[in-house]
Design a protein around this motif. Sequence first.
Motif, mmCIF file in Angstrom:
data_model
loop_
_atom_site.group_PDB
_atom_site.id
_atom_site.type_symbol
_atom_site.label_atom_id
_atom_site.label_comp_id
_atom_site.label_asym_id
_atom_site.label_seq_id
_atom_site.Cartn_x
_atom_site.Cartn_y
_atom_site.Cartn_z
ATOM 1 N N ALA A 12 14.412 -39.617 13.722
ATOM 2 C CA ALA A 12 13.975 -38.421 13.017
ATOM 3 C C ALA A 12 15.118 -37.446 12.808
ATOM 4 O O ALA A 12 15.816 -37.095 13.726
ATOM 5 C CB ALA A 12 12.862 -37.732 13.791
ATOM 6 N N GLY A 13 15.306 -37.024 11.573
ATOM 7 C CA GLY A 13 16.244 -35.941 11.295
ATOM 8 C C GLY A 13 17.686 -36.370 11.198
ATOM 9 O O GLY A 13 18.510 -35.624 10.723
ATOM 10 N N ALA A 14 18.026 -37.553 11.608
ATOM 11 C CA ALA A 14 19.438 -37.925 11.639
ATOM 12 C C ALA A 14 19.861 -38.636 10.359
ATOM 13 O O ALA A 14 21.002 -38.569 9.946
ATOM 14 C CB ALA A 14 19.729 -38.815 12.829
ATOM 15 N N GLN A 15 18.937 -39.307 9.725
ATOM 16 C CA GLN A 15 19.285 -40.003 8.493
ATOM 17 C C GLN A 15 19.457 -39.018 7.356
ATOM 18 O O GLN A 15 18.914 -37.935 7.367
ATOM 19 C CB GLN A 15 18.166 -40.982 8.118
ATOM 20 N N SER A 16 20.189 -39.437 6.327
ATOM 21 C CA SER A 16 20.373 -38.544 5.195
ATOM 22 C C SER A 16 19.825 -39.158 3.923
ATOM 23 O O SER A 16 20.402 -39.058 2.867
ATOM 24 C CB SER A 16 21.846 -38.204 5.018
ATOM 25 N N GLY A 17 18.695 -39.810 4.028
ATOM 26 C CA GLY A 17 17.985 -40.271 2.847
ATOM 27 C C GLY A 17 18.635 -41.451 2.143
ATOM 28 O O GLY A 17 18.315 -42.601 2.427
ATOM 29 N N GLY A 77 21.992 -34.737 19.897
ATOM 30 C CA GLY A 77 22.379 -36.043 19.397
ATOM 31 C C GLY A 77 22.414 -36.067 17.882
ATOM 32 O O GLY A 77 23.344 -36.595 17.277
ATOM 33 N N VAL A 78 21.433 -35.450 17.277
ATOM 34 C CA VAL A 78 21.333 -35.415 15.821
ATOM 35 C C VAL A 78 22.594 -34.823 15.199
ATOM 36 O O VAL A 78 23.152 -35.361 14.252
ATOM 37 C CB VAL A 78 20.092 -34.588 15.399
ATOM 38 N N VAL A 79 23.044 -33.694 15.754
ATOM 39 C CA VAL A 79 24.255 -33.048 15.242
ATOM 40 C C VAL A 79 25.421 -34.008 15.264
ATOM 41 O O VAL A 79 26.146 -34.164 14.287
ATOM 42 C CB VAL A 79 24.635 -31.838 16.118
ATOM 43 N N ARG A 80 25.590 -34.638 16.389
ATOM 44 C CA ARG A 80 26.722 -35.535 16.557
ATOM 45 C C ARG A 80 26.711 -36.613 15.476
ATOM 46 O O ARG A 80 27.729 -36.906 14.865
ATOM 47 C CB ARG A 80 26.694 -36.167 17.948
ATOM 48 N N VAL A 81 25.535 -37.162 15.236
ATOM 49 C CA VAL A 81 25.437 -38.213 14.230
ATOM 50 C C VAL A 81 25.853 -37.694 12.858
ATOM 51 O O VAL A 81 26.634 -38.318 12.148
ATOM 52 C CB VAL A 81 23.994 -38.762 14.162
ATOM 53 N N ILE A 82 25.353 -36.537 12.483
ATOM 54 C CA ILE A 82 25.663 -35.991 11.156
ATOM 55 C C ILE A 82 27.147 -35.704 11.018
ATOM 56 O O ILE A 82 27.783 -36.068 10.033
ATOM 57 C CB ILE A 82 24.881 -34.693 10.901
#
Lengths: 257, 257
Positions: free
Chosen positions: B200-205, B75-80
């Motif tokens: 977790a891990g999906a946001q980019s700050g 899921g994380v990949v997809r979001v990025i």
Amino acid sequence: MSHTLGVRQAQKQKTRRALLDAGLRLLEDQSLSSLGLREVTRVVGVAPAAFYRHFRDMSDLGVALVEESLGSLHGVVRVILAERDGGEQLIDATVEAVAELVRGYPAHIRFIARERHGGVRPVREAIAAELGRFADEVAEAFAPQLMAEGWSLEDVRMLAELYVDHMVMTATAFLEAQPGEPSGAQSGEPSGARPGDPGAGAQSGAQPGDQSGDQPEAQLAQPGEGAGDPEAVRRVAATARRQLLLISLGRRHWRTG
Amino acid sequence: MSHTLGVRQAQKQKTRRALLDAGLRLLEDQSLSSLGLREVTRVVGVAPAAFYRHFRDMSDLGVALVEESLGSLHGVVRVILAERDGGEQLIDATVEAVAELVRGYPAHIRFIARERHGGVRPVREAIAAELGRFADEVAEAFAPQLMAEGWSLEDVRMLAELYVDHMVMTATAFLEAQPGEPSGAQSGEPSGARPGDPGAGAQSGAQPGDQSGDQPEAQLAQPGEGAGDPEAVRRVAATARRQLLLISLGRRHWRTG
DNA sequence: TGTACATCAGTGAACGCGCGTTCACTGATGTAC
DNA sequence: TGTACATCAGTGAACGCGCGTTCACTGATGTAC
């Protein structure tokens, strides 16, 4: 000058070699932190206590294996990089050198891949140090041309690390393409051969001339001999080549494009 | 539908979690093949035999940890990938996501790096399968644009693998930049958190909007908290970004010149 | 709600085993004269 | 060349220890009536 080692010293070196070879062999199926001292001495055929005449403990043996596996790569790098420019010829030579290294010394390469992030700190640090020196050499080889093109030292180092990491990745991909045991475990001859022995890893297969080694050498397209799935090996090589090509395209356009 | 687990089931799950957490913690300093069943149960505070109610052996526990560490990355990949084009914004988001993952779940990432080529076959294979699926997702995300530009499916896959391998490399480089124990081993709260928990891990700050998580979240520039050498971390990030930039330069010139 | 029985997560004792390390030793090799 | 002594790689027995696995068990939870 070149006096022969005393009989005693020679015998000791032989036992040491046997311990290293036995360790390396056993490490094909397990990691260093689970390898036992008695396991190694049992294979060699000496008493467990004899181990201490050569190594303080297993991690000491591991560090020795790191040096043996990577310490002699430096010359190899220089040979590959020095005699070619940055084009496809360099890429083919690099991929072929990695393939040959993996074919010739699979146990050494597997050991490095496994212990690079393994559970034994001194070994991890030894590997990191060797790979760092390796990256230094690559950076040094690239520096003249790239800095003339306006690259910063930092960027040269960045590129060198990318190349080294990619080579390690490629090596492990080759390993996975040719599975563990070829056929009958390991037999007599190859157990003494080590990276850096003359001629190994530096040739690029189809290259003419400079066949300077004086011992038989694994050939490129030699089927059988435990080469795993030859099609898979070719696929790994093709992917690695194209990845390097893409990277070198990026390199060419780094400052100019 | 959403019936509560029976008390018995809930208690069993709790013990299972405790075994996984204890295993993960112990694996920060050793590799799976040397981790003992009694070691794990001792940390949890149950009898050794209780282990068998949850796992057949240690490699079974290892496979469970692989799924926990990587299974939720998809899921994380997809979001990025979905919300950005291929430019520098994507690069920054990727590097930041990797950094955040390493900061949030160092033990999971270390476990994956260590066991990816480790001595336990089922675990190695589980990791390879997950990373393969990961590469599939990346390839799928890139395919539309690249194939419109004339890329072959094979080349798309080649690029995806390069990206995935580079992300793994970057993650381990971050790990090395922030040494093992932050301060007082691990305390209460974080031991239950796992990759893939919401947010977790999906946001980019620095990204605006989409702050959808409902629990506190590790922030970008949060010093202290066991961040190792912050300067080294920044250096790793900078190198990774420039390497990705170089790769994406190569990507842009792949077919066009 | 209450009772009788079934389930099963976790217990604790026991087992045989191989481990790393120590130690005094042996006997071939090396050295001094 | 021969002799007397020193060195030291490898021996083999012994040690205490923690390991993985088994087993009959206990007692809380679950279920049927």
